[in-house]
Write an enzyme that holds these catalytic residues in place. Structure first.
Site, mmCIF file in Angstrom:
data_model
loop_
_atom_site.group_PDB
_atom_site.id
_atom_site.type_symbol
_atom_site.label_atom_id
_atom_site.label_comp_id
_atom_site.label_asym_id
_atom_site.label_seq_id
_atom_site.Cartn_x
_atom_site.Cartn_y
_atom_site.Cartn_z
ATOM 1 N N ASP A 158 30.492 -1.218 -6.461
ATOM 2 C CA ASP A 158 30.242 -2.279 -7.139
ATOM 3 C C ASP A 158 29.429 -1.585 -8.534
ATOM 4 O O ASP A 158 29.172 -0.752 -8.602
ATOM 5 C CB ASP A 158 28.918 -3.244 -6.307
ATOM 6 C CG ASP A 158 27.811 -2.201 -5.832
ATOM 7 O OD1 ASP A 158 27.721 -1.128 -6.290
ATOM 8 O OD2 ASP A 158 26.979 -3.012 -4.974
ATOM 9 N N ASN A 216 19.415 -9.509 2.676
ATOM 10 C CA ASN A 216 19.952 -10.864 2.731
ATOM 11 C C ASN A 216 21.329 -10.610 3.563
ATOM 12 O O ASN A 216 22.097 -11.601 3.500
ATOM 13 C CB ASN A 216 20.184 -11.561 1.433
ATOM 14 C CG ASN A 216 21.025 -10.894 0.680
ATOM 15 O OD1 ASN A 216 21.614 -9.838 0.775
ATOM 16 N ND2 ASN A 216 21.530 -11.473 -0.489
ATOM 17 N N HIS A 259 23.987 -8.621 2.361
ATOM 18 C CA HIS A 259 24.988 -8.313 1.218
ATOM 19 C C HIS A 259 25.403 -6.833 1.501
ATOM 20 O O HIS A 259 24.790 -6.086 2.147
ATOM 21 C CB HIS A 259 24.553 -8.725 -0.060
ATOM 22 C CG HIS A 259 23.779 -7.875 -0.707
ATOM 23 N ND1 HIS A 259 22.979 -8.169 -1.754
ATOM 24 C CD2 HIS A 259 23.351 -6.320 -0.113
ATOM 25 C CE1 HIS A 259 22.381 -6.680 -1.981
ATOM 26 N NE2 HIS A 259 22.549 -6.084 -1.373
ATOM 27 N N GLU A 313 27.729 -11.223 -1.620
ATOM 28 C CA GLU A 313 26.322 -12.047 -1.280
ATOM 29 C C GLU A 313 26.650 -12.901 -0.127
ATOM 30 O O GLU A 313 28.091 -13.365 0.060
ATOM 31 C CB GLU A 313 25.810 -12.767 -2.576
ATOM 32 C CG GLU A 313 25.617 -11.685 -3.697
ATOM 33 C CD GLU A 313 24.174 -11.128 -3.422
ATOM 34 O OE1 GLU A 313 23.648 -11.177 -2.420
ATOM 35 O OE2 GLU A 313 23.959 -10.151 -4.243
HETATM 36 P P1 PGA Z 1 18.689 -0.083 -0.571
HETATM 37 O O1 PGA Z 1 19.694 -1.129 -1.075
HETATM 38 O O2 PGA Z 1 19.596 1.289 -0.230
HETATM 39 O O3 PGA Z 1 18.007 0.279 -1.980
HETATM 40 O O4 PGA Z 1 17.794 -0.819 0.377
HETATM 41 C C1 PGA Z 1 20.665 -1.599 -0.152
HETATM 42 C C2 PGA Z 1 21.616 -2.786 -0.803
HETATM 43 O O5 PGA Z 1 20.888 -3.736 -1.211
HETATM 44 O O6 PGA Z 1 22.854 -2.852 -0.622
#
Ligand code: PGA
Length: 245
Positions: free
Chosen positions: A70, A139, A141, A146
């Protein structure tokens, strides 16, 4: 939880990072010219350091093919917030993955929807992914898929949710500095991967990990697509795994 899913629980951060790195290398070494996508974020940082420290001399990096998971949309090519620069700095450059083997989203493409189509067309020719290494958002995602994203989605552009903007604010010194739009591989691109490794650390991921792996398969929890595919390894620390073991 789907029966083909392997869950590995690491005792501490060091074990988490080393297991993640060894799992990635083992998987990649079992494949020919593998096509891989890697995540950004706090969770994989130690894995990248372990890959560089323990495995940088492996021949596999010379033939590895990398594709962006992404990216923020609309940033100039030298913007330090770019995920492509982050992954290059933490992982691809130190491992000497050839530049010509990296297929990255162009953040400042004049037409971001056309850029997503370019990625889908590229994947039709060069895909599917052999290995998708992904994190999970609090959340649910996966990458910038999302809640509400269709399981059938290919690469696409999107507006970040307020929750993702909040969660990314910690990297860039406040919500005002977080770009509002992104571009991401879609859930269908990810579900087509031959192997998937999910990294989750910290108590903040425990609820969502349990919902993703043991709750209903629903677009409300994008990571629940993991229940529908095979060859999935979940690597979690004890805090993140507390509701699934
Ligand atoms: P993080 O992010 O590894 O910084 O917790 C994971 C994500 O939001 O996909």
């Amino acid at each position: 939880m789907s029966s083909g899913m392997r869950i590995i629980v690491a005792e501490d951060e060091q074990e988490f990072n080393l297991r993640a790195a060894s799992l990635v290398v083992e998987t990649l070494e079992s494949l020919n010219n593998p096509l891989v996508t890697f995540p950004t974020g706090m969770t994989p940082l130690g894995m990248y350091r372990a890959l560089v420290a323990e495995y940088r001399d492996r021949p596999l990096w010379r033939t590895l093919r990398f594709v962006s998971l992404d990216e923020y949309a609309g940033l100039p090519p030298d913007d330090p917030r770019l995920f492509s620069l982050w992954v290059a700095k933490e992982c691809l450059d130190p491992l000497s993955v050839p530049l010509e083997n990296r297929m990255c989203f162009v953040s400042n493409a004049s037409d971001i929807d056309a850029e997503a189509r370019r990625m889908n067309e590229w994947l039709l020719i060069h895909g599917p992914l052999d290995l998708a290494v992904v994190g999970i958002g609090s959340n649910g995602h996966i990458a910038f898929n999302e809640p509400g994203t269709a399981f059938e989605s290919g690469a696409h552009a999107l507006a970040l949710t307020p929750e993702s903007i909040r969660s990314n604010a910690r990297y860039w010194g406040g919500e005002d500095h977080v770009p509002r739009h992104g571009i991401t591989l879609g859930l269908a691109n990810l579900a087509a991967a031959r192997h998937t490794i999910v990294l989750a650390s910290g108590a903040g991921k425990s609820d969502i990990l349990a919902r993703a792996l043991t709750g209903p398969v629903t677009v409300d929890v994008p990571a629940s697509y993991l229940q529908t595919i095979s060859n999935v390894s979940i690597l979690a620390d004890k805090a993140a795994a507390q509701y699934i073991i």
